[in-house]
Design a protein around this motif. Structure first.
Motif, PDB file in Angstrom:
ATOM      1  N   GLU A  88      24.554  50.381  52.123  1.00 54.23           N
ATOM      2  CA  GLU A  88      23.411  51.204  51.722  1.00 54.23           C
ATOM      3  C   GLU A  88      23.669  51.948  50.409  1.00 54.23           C
ATOM      4  N   GLY A  89      24.813  51.702  49.789  1.00 51.07           N
ATOM      5  CA  GLY A  89      25.124  52.351  48.521  1.00 51.07           C
ATOM      6  C   GLY A  89      25.690  53.750  48.677  1.00 51.07           C
ATOM      7  N   ILE A  90      26.209  54.074  49.866  1.00 53.54           N
ATOM      8  CA  ILE A  90      26.803  55.386  50.117  1.00 53.54           C
ATOM      9  C   ILE A  90      28.311  55.311  49.861  1.00 53.54           C
ATOM     10  N   HIS A  91      28.817  56.260  49.093  1.00 48.75           N
ATOM     11  CA  HIS A  91      30.243  56.295  48.772  1.00 48.75           C
ATOM     12  C   HIS A  91      31.081  56.486  50.027  1.00 48.75           C
ATOM     13  N   GLU A  92      32.135  55.671  50.163  1.00 46.38           N
ATOM     14  CA  GLU A  92      33.051  55.806  51.280  1.00 46.38           C
ATOM     15  C   GLU A  92      34.423  56.309  50.853  1.00 46.38           C
ATOM     16  N   ARG A  93      34.928  55.797  49.753  1.00 51.00           N
ATOM     17  CA  ARG A  93      36.259  56.217  49.296  1.00 51.00           C
ATOM     18  C   ARG A  93      36.452  55.770  47.852  1.00 51.00           C
ATOM     19  N   HIS A  94      37.480  56.333  47.216  1.00 49.63           N
ATOM     20  CA  HIS A  94      37.912  55.831  45.923  1.00 49.63           C
ATOM     21  C   HIS A  94      39.392  56.130  45.767  1.00 49.63           C
ATOM     22  N   TRP A  95      40.020  55.411  44.850  1.00 46.74           N
ATOM     23  CA  TRP A  95      41.440  55.633  44.589  1.00 46.74           C
ATOM     24  C   TRP A  95      41.766  55.270  43.142  1.00 46.74           C
ATOM     25  N   GLY A  96      42.856  55.852  42.661  1.00 47.71           N
ATOM     26  CA  GLY A  96      43.349  55.554  41.323  1.00 47.71           C
ATOM     27  C   GLY A  96      43.281  56.746  40.389  1.00 47.71           C
ATOM     28  N   THR A  97      44.274  56.837  39.512  1.00 50.26           N
ATOM     29  CA  THR A  97      44.306  57.820  38.440  1.00 50.26           C
ATOM     30  C   THR A  97      44.841  57.121  37.194  1.00 50.26           C
ATOM     31  N   LYS A  98      44.776  57.798  36.081  1.00 47.58           N
ATOM     32  CA  LYS A  98      45.294  57.247  34.831  1.00 47.58           C
ATOM     33  C   LYS A  98      46.817  57.232  34.860  1.00 47.58           C
ATOM     34  N   GLY A  99      47.413  56.088  34.489  1.00 44.61           N
ATOM     35  CA  GLY A  99      48.865  56.028  34.449  1.00 44.61           C
ATOM     36  C   GLY A  99      49.378  54.613  34.555  1.00 44.61           C
ATOM     37  N   THR A 100      50.682  54.498  34.677  1.00 43.32           N
ATOM     38  CA  THR A 100      51.342  53.200  34.725  1.00 43.32           C
ATOM     39  C   THR A 100      52.017  52.915  36.064  1.00 43.32           C
ATOM     40  N   GLY A 101      51.977  53.869  36.991  1.00 40.04           N
ATOM     41  CA  GLY A 101      52.620  53.676  38.292  1.00 40.04           C
ATOM     42  C   GLY A 101      51.796  52.790  39.204  1.00 40.04           C
ATOM     43  N   ASP A 102      52.365  52.416  40.325  1.00 37.04           N
ATOM     44  CA  ASP A 102      51.628  51.639  41.326  1.00 37.04           C
ATOM     45  C   ASP A 102      50.433  52.449  41.812  1.00 37.04           C
ATOM     46  N   GLY A 103      49.269  51.831  41.822  1.00 38.76           N
ATOM     47  CA  GLY A 103      48.051  52.528  42.224  1.00 38.76           C
ATOM     48  C   GLY A 103      47.405  53.329  41.115  1.00 38.76           C
ATOM     49  N   GLN A 104      47.991  53.315  39.926  1.00 40.96           N
ATOM     50  CA  GLN A 104      47.389  53.927  38.751  1.00 40.96           C
ATOM     51  C   GLN A 104      46.884  52.823  37.829  1.00 40.96           C
ATOM     52  N   PHE A 105      45.962  53.203  36.931  1.00 41.20           N
ATOM     53  CA  PHE A 105      45.321  52.200  36.085  1.00 41.20           C
ATOM     54  C   PHE A 105      45.216  52.688  34.641  1.00 41.20           C
ATOM     55  N   ASP A 106      45.131  51.710  33.751  1.00 44.35           N
ATOM     56  CA  ASP A 106      44.792  51.977  32.360  1.00 44.35           C
ATOM     57  C   ASP A 106      43.794  50.920  31.919  1.00 44.35           C
ATOM     58  N   LEU A 107      42.535  51.246  32.042  1.00 47.45           N
ATOM     59  CA  LEU A 107      41.359  50.424  31.815  1.00 47.45           C
ATOM     60  C   LEU A 107      41.171  49.426  32.966  1.00 47.45           C
ATOM     61  N   VAL A 108      40.425  49.891  33.948  1.00 43.03           N
ATOM     62  CA  VAL A 108      40.103  49.077  35.131  1.00 43.03           C
ATOM     63  C   VAL A 108      38.934  48.164  34.760  1.00 43.03           C
ATOM     64  N   HIS A 109      39.222  46.874  34.509  1.00 41.05           N
ATOM     65  CA  HIS A 109      38.219  46.017  33.866  1.00 41.05           C
ATOM     66  C   HIS A 109      37.489  45.075  34.807  1.00 41.05           C
ATOM     67  N   ASP A 110      38.049  44.783  35.968  1.00 39.86           N
ATOM     68  CA  ASP A 110      37.360  43.920  36.931  1.00 39.86           C
ATOM     69  C   ASP A 110      37.960  44.160  38.309  1.00 39.86           C
ATOM     70  N   VAL A 111      37.200  43.770  39.328  1.00 39.11           N
ATOM     71  CA  VAL A 111      37.657  43.861  40.716  1.00 39.11           C
ATOM     72  C   VAL A 111      37.148  42.623  41.442  1.00 39.11           C
ATOM     73  N   ALA A 112      38.002  42.042  42.293  1.00 40.32           N
ATOM     74  CA  ALA A 112      37.631  40.840  43.037  1.00 40.32           C
ATOM     75  C   ALA A 112      38.291  40.881  44.407  1.00 40.32           C
ATOM     76  N   LEU A 113      37.691  40.184  45.365  1.00 41.53           N
ATOM     77  CA  LEU A 113      38.233  40.110  46.717  1.00 41.53           C
ATOM     78  C   LEU A 113      38.601  38.671  47.053  1.00 41.53           C
ATOM     79  N   ASP A 114      39.650  38.504  47.861  1.00 44.98           N
ATOM     80  CA  ASP A 114      39.979  37.176  48.362  1.00 44.98           C
ATOM     81  C   ASP A 114      39.326  36.960  49.721  1.00 44.98           C
ATOM     82  N   ASP A 115      39.646  35.843  50.375  1.00 45.73           N
ATOM     83  CA  ASP A 115      39.003  35.519  51.647  1.00 45.73           C
ATOM     84  C   ASP A 115      39.529  36.326  52.813  1.00 45.73           C
TER      85      ASP A 115
END
Length: 298
Positions: free
Chosen positions: A161-188
């Motif tokens: 329904e488009g209701i926010h459930e959760r989010h994660w990530g901050t700026k950085g180089t560690g595991d779980g951090q990002f520097d320009l989050v450009h795409d997201v995909a799911l596997d089977d």
């Protein structure tokens, strides 16, 4: 420095070559029409191809042979970025500069808009706002994940329904951090793969956002597409103007022959990617203002 550059170039070239070949003059646009900067491409359940671009006809539908089918007349976005088609046939378009996400039905009617009122930017901790979002991918439960993005550094999960459930990530180089989050995909299996563009890696999470592992050494991931029949990912390495096929352990299975260039079969800023049921690859190029189809000769 010259020695290191030469070694890096040799490594990029020393990969198996994919059998795909460019389909010349694939997109049959109406007379007088052109794409603008082409940022997104998606394939629906019938193998029709949707092209999202920054020209006067922002969202265009083709069949798999490149026959023009339709264009939406009113696409109220500031700047096109990613596009995907959900299992019900709705088209989701990412307005990167407008900090918004639009859901269109197959006839072009807007059914949902996500983002803060007035297209205002949100902070990294806000559930209701984006700051230069980039892409979307759909979960088995009917919800969806959004990569956000150029200025924020996170992935968000919404329910159907488009209701926010959760989010994660901050700026950085560690595991779980990002520097320009450009795409997201799911596997089977419902795992979440995130193109961490400037950190030059793909990070993998479970559905709740728990970091599992990462793929390094693939270049700079700009676009990701999961090919379920092959249980493999195809990836745009925009930095090196190439397309990779990667197995589920992050190992390169093949590279699309091409490299930098302006003629058909070459690439300049391959931005996002889609794969159809026949294994054909569609690549949206920002600088070449086009989408190219690469198929395996029969």
């Amino acid at each position: 420095m010259l020695v290191l550059a030469s070694v890096a170039a040799t490594v990029l070239l020393a990969q198996p070559v994919l059998p795909h070949r460019v389909v010349n003059d694939w997109a049959k646009l109406p007379d007088g029409w052109n794409f603008g900067e082409t940022s997104g491409v998606a394939v629906d359940k019938d193998d029709n191809v949707w092209v999202f671009n920054r020209g006067p006809h922002g969202l265009i539908k083709f069949d798999k042979n490149g026959k023009f089918l339709k264009a939406f007349n009113e696409v109220p976005v500031t700047s096109a970025h990613g596009v995907k088609v959900d299992p019900k046939g709705n088209i989701w378009a990412i307005d990167v500069y407008g900090n918004s996400i639009f859901q269109f039905d197959p006839n072009g009617r807007i059914r949902m808009v996500l983002g803060k009122a007035g297209k205002a930017a949100g902070t990294n901790d806000e559930p209701d706002g984006f700051n230069y979002p980039t892409a979307i991918s759909f979960a088995p439960d009917g919800g969806f994940y959004v990569s956000d993005g150029y200025r924020n550094s996170r992935v968000l999960k919404f329910n159907a329904e488009g209701i926010h459930e959760r989010h994660w990530g901050t700026k950085g180089t560690g595991d779980g951090q990002f520097d320009l989050v450009h795409d997201v995909a799911l596997d089977d299996k419902g795992l979440v793969y995130v193109a961490d563009r400037l950190n030059e890696r793909v990070q993998i999470f479970d559905a709740s956002g728990k970091f599992l592992r990462k793929w390094d050494g693939l270049g700079s991931p700009w676009g990701l597409a999961f090919a379920a029949k092959e249980r493999a990912f195809y990836m745009c390495d925009g930095k090196n103007n190439r397309i990779l096929k990667v197995n589920m352990d992050g190992q390169i299975l093949g590279v699309l022959a091409g490299g930098y260039g302006k003629v058909e079969g070459k690439l300049d800023f391959p931005h996002h990617i889609a794969v159809d049921s026949e294994g054909s690859i569609y690549v949206a190029e920002v600088r070449n203002w086009r989408v190219q189809k690469f198929s395996v000769p029969k």
